[in-house]
Design a protein around this motif. Structure first.
Motif, PDB file in Angstrom:
ATOM      1  N   ALA A 142      34.676  23.100 -11.546  1.00 62.42           N
ATOM      2  CA  ALA A 142      34.945  21.816 -10.898  1.00 62.42           C
ATOM      3  C   ALA A 142      36.384  21.349 -11.107  1.00 62.42           C
ATOM      4  CB  ALA A 142      33.977  20.762 -11.431  1.00 62.42           C
ATOM      5  N   ASP A 143      36.982  20.875 -10.047  1.00 65.89           N
ATOM      6  CA  ASP A 143      38.281  20.224 -10.082  1.00 65.89           C
ATOM      7  C   ASP A 143      37.999  18.722 -10.010  1.00 65.89           C
ATOM      8  OD1 ASP A 143      40.346  18.858  -7.994  1.00 65.89           O
ATOM      9  OD2 ASP A 143      41.390  20.207  -9.384  1.00 65.89           O
ATOM     10  N   MET A 144      38.351  17.979 -11.050  1.00 66.62           N
ATOM     11  CA  MET A 144      37.955  16.571 -11.115  1.00 66.62           C
ATOM     12  C   MET A 144      38.534  15.742  -9.975  1.00 66.62           C
ATOM     13  SD  MET A 144      35.579  16.166 -13.171  1.00 66.62           S
ATOM     14  CE  MET A 144      35.481  14.389 -13.090  1.00 66.62           C
ATOM     15  N   GLY A 145      39.727  16.048  -9.527  1.00 65.83           N
ATOM     16  CA  GLY A 145      40.285  15.329  -8.378  1.00 65.83           C
ATOM     17  C   GLY A 145      39.431  15.529  -7.137  1.00 65.83           C
ATOM     18  N   ALA A 146      39.032  16.771  -6.903  1.00 65.78           N
ATOM     19  CA  ALA A 146      38.172  17.074  -5.758  1.00 65.78           C
ATOM     20  C   ALA A 146      36.790  16.454  -5.943  1.00 65.78           C
ATOM     21  CB  ALA A 146      38.057  18.591  -5.575  1.00 65.78           C
ATOM     22  N   CYS A 147      36.289  16.433  -7.170  1.00 61.55           N
ATOM     23  CA  CYS A 147      34.978  15.823  -7.442  1.00 61.55           C
ATOM     24  C   CYS A 147      35.014  14.323  -7.136  1.00 61.55           C
ATOM     25  CB  CYS A 147      34.582  16.038  -8.902  1.00 61.55           C
ATOM     26  SG  CYS A 147      34.198  17.747  -9.328  1.00 61.55           S
ATOM     27  N   ARG A 148      36.085  13.652  -7.544  1.00 63.22           N
ATOM     28  CA  ARG A 148      36.191  12.215  -7.280  1.00 63.22           C
ATOM     29  C   ARG A 148      36.298  11.942  -5.774  1.00 63.22           C
ATOM     30  NH1 ARG A 148      39.754  12.762 -11.651  1.00 63.22           N
ATOM     31  NH2 ARG A 148      38.737  12.151 -13.588  1.00 63.22           N
ATOM     32  N   ALA A 149      37.047  12.783  -5.071  1.00 62.50           N
ATOM     33  CA  ALA A 149      37.172  12.618  -3.616  1.00 62.50           C
ATOM     34  C   ALA A 149      35.821  12.832  -2.933  1.00 62.50           C
ATOM     35  CB  ALA A 149      38.216  13.591  -3.065  1.00 62.50           C
ATOM     36  N   LEU A 150      35.085  13.829  -3.380  1.00 62.74           N
ATOM     37  CA  LEU A 150      33.754  14.085  -2.833  1.00 62.74           C
ATOM     38  C   LEU A 150      32.835  12.895  -3.090  1.00 62.74           C
ATOM     39  CD1 LEU A 150      31.543  15.911  -1.613  1.00 62.74           C
ATOM     40  CD2 LEU A 150      31.202  16.832  -3.917  1.00 62.74           C
ATOM     41  N   ALA A 151      32.855  12.383  -4.307  1.00 57.43           N
ATOM     42  CA  ALA A 151      32.000  11.231  -4.647  1.00 57.43           C
ATOM     43  C   ALA A 151      32.361  10.027  -3.782  1.00 57.43           C
ATOM     44  CB  ALA A 151      32.137  10.892  -6.126  1.00 57.43           C
ATOM     45  N   HIS A 152      33.634   9.786  -3.618  1.00 59.71           N
ATOM     46  CA  HIS A 152      34.075   8.660  -2.788  1.00 59.71           C
ATOM     47  C   HIS A 152      33.568   8.821  -1.352  1.00 59.71           C
ATOM     48  CE1 HIS A 152      36.593   5.311  -1.578  1.00 59.71           C
ATOM     49  NE2 HIS A 152      37.013   6.045  -0.558  1.00 59.71           N
ATOM     50  N   ALA A 153      33.703  10.018  -0.821  1.00 51.99           N
ATOM     51  CA  ALA A 153      33.232  10.280   0.543  1.00 51.99           C
ATOM     52  C   ALA A 153      31.717  10.156   0.640  1.00 51.99           C
ATOM     53  CB  ALA A 153      33.680  11.671   0.998  1.00 51.99           C
ATOM     54  N   ALA A 154      30.995  10.629  -0.375  1.00 53.17           N
ATOM     55  CA  ALA A 154      29.530  10.599  -0.346  1.00 53.17           C
ATOM     56  C   ALA A 154      28.987   9.179  -0.388  1.00 53.17           C
ATOM     57  CB  ALA A 154      28.967  11.409  -1.514  1.00 53.17           C
ATOM     58  N   LEU A 155      29.757   8.251  -0.945  1.00 53.88           N
ATOM     59  CA  LEU A 155      29.315   6.861  -0.996  1.00 53.88           C
ATOM     60  C   LEU A 155      29.438   6.175   0.356  1.00 53.88           C
ATOM     61  CD1 LEU A 155      30.884   5.830  -4.412  1.00 53.88           C
ATOM     62  CD2 LEU A 155      28.451   6.182  -3.926  1.00 53.88           C
ATOM     63  N   ASP A 156      30.195   6.783   1.267  1.00 55.14           N
ATOM     64  CA  ASP A 156      30.457   6.158   2.569  1.00 55.14           C
ATOM     65  C   ASP A 156      29.697   6.772   3.734  1.00 55.14           C
ATOM     66  OD1 ASP A 156      32.159   4.178   1.635  1.00 55.14           O
ATOM     67  OD2 ASP A 156      33.921   5.468   1.762  1.00 55.14           O
ATOM     68  N   VAL A 157      28.769   7.683   3.455  1.00 52.82           N
ATOM     69  CA  VAL A 157      27.998   8.277   4.549  1.00 52.82           C
ATOM     70  C   VAL A 157      26.602   7.666   4.570  1.00 52.82           C
ATOM     71  CG1 VAL A 157      29.337  10.415   4.526  1.00 52.82           C
ATOM     72  CG2 VAL A 157      27.239  10.267   3.178  1.00 52.82           C
ATOM     73  N   ASP A 158      25.836   8.016   5.589  1.00 48.78           N
ATOM     74  CA  ASP A 158      24.545   7.365   5.802  1.00 48.78           C
ATOM     75  C   ASP A 158      23.314   8.173   5.397  1.00 48.78           C
ATOM     76  OD1 ASP A 158      25.770   5.124   6.908  1.00 48.78           O
ATOM     77  OD2 ASP A 158      25.889   6.081   8.872  1.00 48.78           O
ATOM     78  N   SER A 159      23.486   9.466   5.142  1.00 46.75           N
ATOM     79  CA  SER A 159      22.301  10.271   4.885  1.00 46.75           C
ATOM     80  C   SER A 159      22.585  11.413   3.905  1.00 46.75           C
ATOM     81  CB  SER A 159      21.781  10.877   6.197  1.00 46.75           C
ATOM     82  OG  SER A 159      22.696  11.859   6.658  1.00 46.75           O
ATOM     83  N   ALA A 160      21.501  11.948   3.353  1.00 48.64           N
ATOM     84  CA  ALA A 160      21.624  13.111   2.473  1.00 48.64           C
ATOM     85  C   ALA A 160      22.171  14.310   3.239  1.00 48.64           C
ATOM     86  CB  ALA A 160      20.271  13.437   1.852  1.00 48.64           C
ATOM     87  N   ALA A 161      21.794  14.429   4.505  1.00 47.29           N
ATOM     88  CA  ALA A 161      22.315  15.542   5.317  1.00 47.29           C
ATOM     89  C   ALA A 161      23.831  15.453   5.442  1.00 47.29           C
ATOM     90  CB  ALA A 161      21.672  15.522   6.700  1.00 47.29           C
ATOM     91  N   GLU A 162      24.338  14.240   5.605  1.00 50.31           N
ATOM     92  CA  GLU A 162      25.801  14.070   5.674  1.00 50.31           C
ATOM     93  C   GLU A 162      26.457  14.385   4.331  1.00 50.31           C
ATOM     94  OE1 GLU A 162      27.361  10.653   8.242  1.00 50.31           O
ATOM     95  OE2 GLU A 162      25.264  10.076   7.856  1.00 50.31           O
ATOM     96  N   VAL A 163      25.800  14.029   3.248  1.00 50.23           N
ATOM     97  CA  VAL A 163      26.344  14.372   1.922  1.00 50.23           C
ATOM     98  C   VAL A 163      26.439  15.881   1.792  1.00 50.23           C
ATOM     99  CG1 VAL A 163      25.883  14.335  -0.569  1.00 50.23           C
ATOM    100  CG2 VAL A 163      25.535  12.263   0.805  1.00 50.23           C
ATOM    101  N   ARG A 164      25.399  16.574   2.199  1.00 52.65           N
ATOM    102  CA  ARG A 164      25.403  18.042   2.096  1.00 52.65           C
ATOM    103  C   ARG A 164      26.504  18.677   2.957  1.00 52.65           C
ATOM    104  NH1 ARG A 164      20.155  16.811   1.110  1.00 52.65           N
ATOM    105  NH2 ARG A 164      19.224  17.929  -0.639  1.00 52.65           N
ATOM    106  N   SER A 165      26.904  18.012   4.011  1.00 51.77           N
ATOM    107  CA  SER A 165      27.920  18.589   4.901  1.00 51.77           C
ATOM    108  C   SER A 165      29.342  18.320   4.439  1.00 51.77           C
ATOM    109  CB  SER A 165      27.726  18.076   6.328  1.00 51.77           C
ATOM    110  OG  SER A 165      28.086  16.703   6.410  1.00 51.77           O
ATOM    111  N   LEU A 166      29.503  17.492   3.404  1.00 51.15           N
ATOM    112  CA  LEU A 166      30.858  17.188   2.917  1.00 51.15           C
ATOM    113  C   LEU A 166      31.487  18.379   2.221  1.00 51.15           C
ATOM    114  CD1 LEU A 166      30.229  13.604   1.501  1.00 51.15           C
ATOM    115  CD2 LEU A 166      31.428  14.203   3.596  1.00 51.15           C
TER     116      LEU A 166
END
Length: 166
Positions: A142-166
């Protein structure tokens, strides 16, 4: 399973009575965060605990009103749902730098979920023995910068399917 700081304090009083307020070396006191009410009130627990452990199986079930053992709603009970992430984020932010946050539950064993959990601020993952090698590898990669960016993006989507597509 607690939902209120009063419950945490009651258990702490029992522990203090048993130990005479002198905890054995290495013994830590924490709370399981398994219901949305506890996640939303996590800041009230922080002054009284050494750690918070998020039980994602129950937290997912209670957040999404979908019993995990009920096959007819199993598709709804997805721990990658953004509402569950928002609660994990709330717990991690509430804990700040003073209290460790751990995650247990099936999602902790999913290598694809590891970067998201790390990015939200989770510090420990409790997994079944069979999952240790693959989860350990996911943490190491894991790259922590990329992990934080992923987490930020995952908080702004509407579904688990969208989280999986990030």
């Amino acid at each position: 399973m607690v939902s209120d700081v009063g419950e945490v304090l009651a258990v702490r009083r029992v522990l203090d009575d048993v130990t005479g307020r002198d905890l054995p070396a290495g013994l830590e006191f924490g709370a399981m965060i398994e219901v949305p009410a506890a996640a939303l009130k996590a800041a009230t627990f922080v002054p009284h605990v050494d750690f918070l452990s998020i039980g994602t199986n129950d937290l997912t079930q209670y957040t999404l009103a979908a019993e995990r053992g009920n096959a007819s709603v199993s598709a709804v009970a997805d721990p990658l749902d953004p509402s569950v992430h928002r609660l994990i984020d709330t717990v991690c932010r509430s804990a700040g730098a003073t209290v460790r946050v751990a995650v247990c539950g099936e999602v902790a064993s999913e290598p694809a979920a590891v970067p998201l959990l790390l990015g939200l601020g989770v510090e420990e993952l409790s997994v079944a023995p069979f999952a240790v090698p693959v989860v350990k590898q996911a943490v190491r990669a894991a790259d922590m910068g990329a992990c934080r960016a992923l987490a930020h993006a995952a908080l702004d989507v509407d579904s688990a399917a969208e989280v999986r597509s990030l």
